[in-house]
Write a protein that holds these residues in place. Structure first.
Motif, PDB file in Angstrom:
ATOM      1  N   ALA A   1     -18.965 -30.382  -4.301  1.00 51.87           N
ATOM      2  CA  ALA A   1     -19.561 -29.061  -4.423  1.00 51.87           C
ATOM      3  C   ALA A   1     -20.338 -28.918  -5.720  1.00 51.87           C
ATOM      4  O   ALA A   1     -21.440 -28.350  -5.754  1.00 51.87           O
ATOM      5  CB  ALA A   1     -18.486 -27.986  -4.334  1.00 51.87           C
TER       6      ALA A   1
ATOM      7  N   ALA B   1     -23.672 -30.727  -5.453  1.00 49.67           N
ATOM      8  CA  ALA B   1     -24.621 -29.988  -4.607  1.00 49.67           C
ATOM      9  C   ALA B   1     -25.153 -28.755  -5.329  1.00 49.67           C
ATOM     10  O   ALA B   1     -26.341 -28.417  -5.219  1.00 49.67           O
ATOM     11  CB  ALA B   1     -23.934 -29.593  -3.308  1.00 49.67           C
TER      12      ALA B   1
ATOM     13  N   TYR C   1     -29.216 -27.956  -6.485  1.00 50.79           N
ATOM     14  CA  TYR C   1     -29.825 -26.893  -5.680  1.00 50.79           C
ATOM     15  C   TYR C   1     -31.206 -26.466  -6.183  1.00 50.79           C
ATOM     16  O   TYR C   1     -32.142 -26.363  -5.385  1.00 50.79           O
ATOM     17  CB  TYR C   1     -28.882 -25.686  -5.614  1.00 50.79           C
TER      18      TYR C   1
ATOM     19  N   VAL D   1     -26.812 -20.588  -2.235  1.00 51.65           N
ATOM     20  CA  VAL D   1     -26.364 -21.969  -2.097  1.00 51.65           C
ATOM     21  C   VAL D   1     -25.380 -22.127  -0.938  1.00 51.65           C
ATOM     22  O   VAL D   1     -25.203 -23.238  -0.409  1.00 51.65           O
ATOM     23  CB  VAL D   1     -25.730 -22.480  -3.416  1.00 51.65           C
TER      24      VAL D   1
ATOM     25  N   HIS E   1     -24.438 -27.803   6.958  1.00 52.55           N
ATOM     26  CA  HIS E   1     -25.051 -27.792   5.629  1.00 52.55           C
ATOM     27  C   HIS E   1     -24.177 -27.077   4.601  1.00 52.55           C
ATOM     28  O   HIS E   1     -24.677 -26.606   3.581  1.00 52.55           O
ATOM     29  CB  HIS E   1     -26.429 -27.124   5.695  1.00 52.55           C
TER      30      HIS E   1
ATOM     31  N   PHE F   1     -22.195 -26.674   1.531  1.00 55.78           N
ATOM     32  CA  PHE F   1     -22.114 -27.439   0.285  1.00 55.78           C
ATOM     33  C   PHE F   1     -20.683 -27.546  -0.233  1.00 55.78           C
ATOM     34  O   PHE F   1     -20.359 -28.431  -1.021  1.00 55.78           O
ATOM     35  CB  PHE F   1     -23.002 -26.805  -0.794  1.00 55.78           C
TER      36      PHE F   1
ATOM     37  N   GLY G   1     -24.525 -23.049   6.793  1.00 55.58           N
ATOM     38  CA  GLY G   1     -23.813 -23.507   5.624  1.00 55.58           C
ATOM     39  C   GLY G   1     -22.379 -23.004   5.703  1.00 55.58           C
ATOM     40  O   GLY G   1     -21.656 -23.303   6.651  1.00 55.58           O
TER      41      GLY G   1
END
Length: 263
Positions: free
Chosen positions: A114, A117, A121, A160, A214, A216, A242
């Protein structure tokens, strides 16, 4: 409580997110949904500590209050930690388990991916000025002094969590404006690490895993681990989502959750 059909108790994540972000019309069309307001949020009490055992105990009190029949149990994100822990301790009270955008551990295996990612971003969205401040907003939220500040900073960081926030920002604006985060549970630490990897095999109730392709934070690798180690679990990937698939792909999310009714 809202909706129609068999009872499904839904535990939100965070910890510290107000339950309303998890509201799902698609879920309510299939279940009578009891949304848990966890301790430390809304009008619920403020305990001395916010460890996982406290959340599990209060979830158990809600389920016991509903009666003697087993219930379906949905846990989102950190709420999935609570749902797994409760199901492991009281399998007789769980008719079926829906683990949504969650993981089998809250240790380094979760946070290392995490963090990477999150750091990358801004570079993935070079033409969007607001995207450049997302990592900083996320970090500042962790040190925010009050509920209003945590809520505002999390709203700045929330892109995000989505697969394609910027192309759909107008659509997601009501969700973002409704975010309420509570500082005490959000910033509390639990001295006992959450990790169910060695015990997932004892979960024998019908189980559905729902993971955004997707996501994260609790992405496909962690969802697949849950599906592979829980007997008879069925995996659904939300291909265009996500962490908040019930907002990004509501119909697909509802269909995935409803699989628990047809084991």
């Amino acid at each position: 409580m809202a909706g129609q059909g068999p009872v499904c108790v839904a535990h939100p994540g965070g910890p510290g997110l107000y339950w309303s972000y998890l509201r799902s019309a698609e879920l309510e069309s299939r279940f009578t949904v009891v949304y848990v307001e966890p301790v430390g949020t809304g009008g619920s009490g403020r305990p001395a500590g916010y460890d996982l055992a406290t959340y599990v105990r209060f979830l158990g009190a809600v389920i016991d209050h509903l009666g003697q029949e087993p219930v379906y149990l949905l846990g989102h994100s950190a709420g999935g930690f609570v749902a797994q822990s409760y199901a492991l301790s009281r399998p007789d009270r769980v008719a079926g388990l829906i683990l949504y955008s969650t993981a089998p551990t809250a240790g380094p295996d979760l946070w290392s991916g995490a963090s990477a990612a999150l750091a990358s971003y801004p570079g993935n969205h070079p033409g969007i000025p607001e995207a450049q401040s997302v990592p900083q907003a996320f970090q500042r939220a962790l040190a925010a002094p009050d509920d209003a500040s945590v809520s505002r900073l999390f709203a700045e960081a929330v892109p995000v969590y989505f697969a394609d926030f910027w192309a759909r920002r107008a659509e997601f604006a009501p969700f973002v404006s409704g975010i309420r985060f509570f500082r005490e549970p959000a910033t509390a630490s639990d001295p006992v690490p959450f990790d169910t990897r060695e015990t997932l095999g004892t979960l024998t109730m019908p189980t559905v895993i729902i993971t955004g392709r997707h996501d994260f934070l609790c992405g496909p690798r962690l969802g697949e681990f849950l599906a592979e180690h829980i007997p008879h679990a069925r995996m659904t990937f939300l291909e265009h989502s996500g962490h908040f698939g019930h907002v990004e792909e509501p119909a697909a999310f509802g269909n995935a959750a409803a699989r628990i009714l047809h084991p």
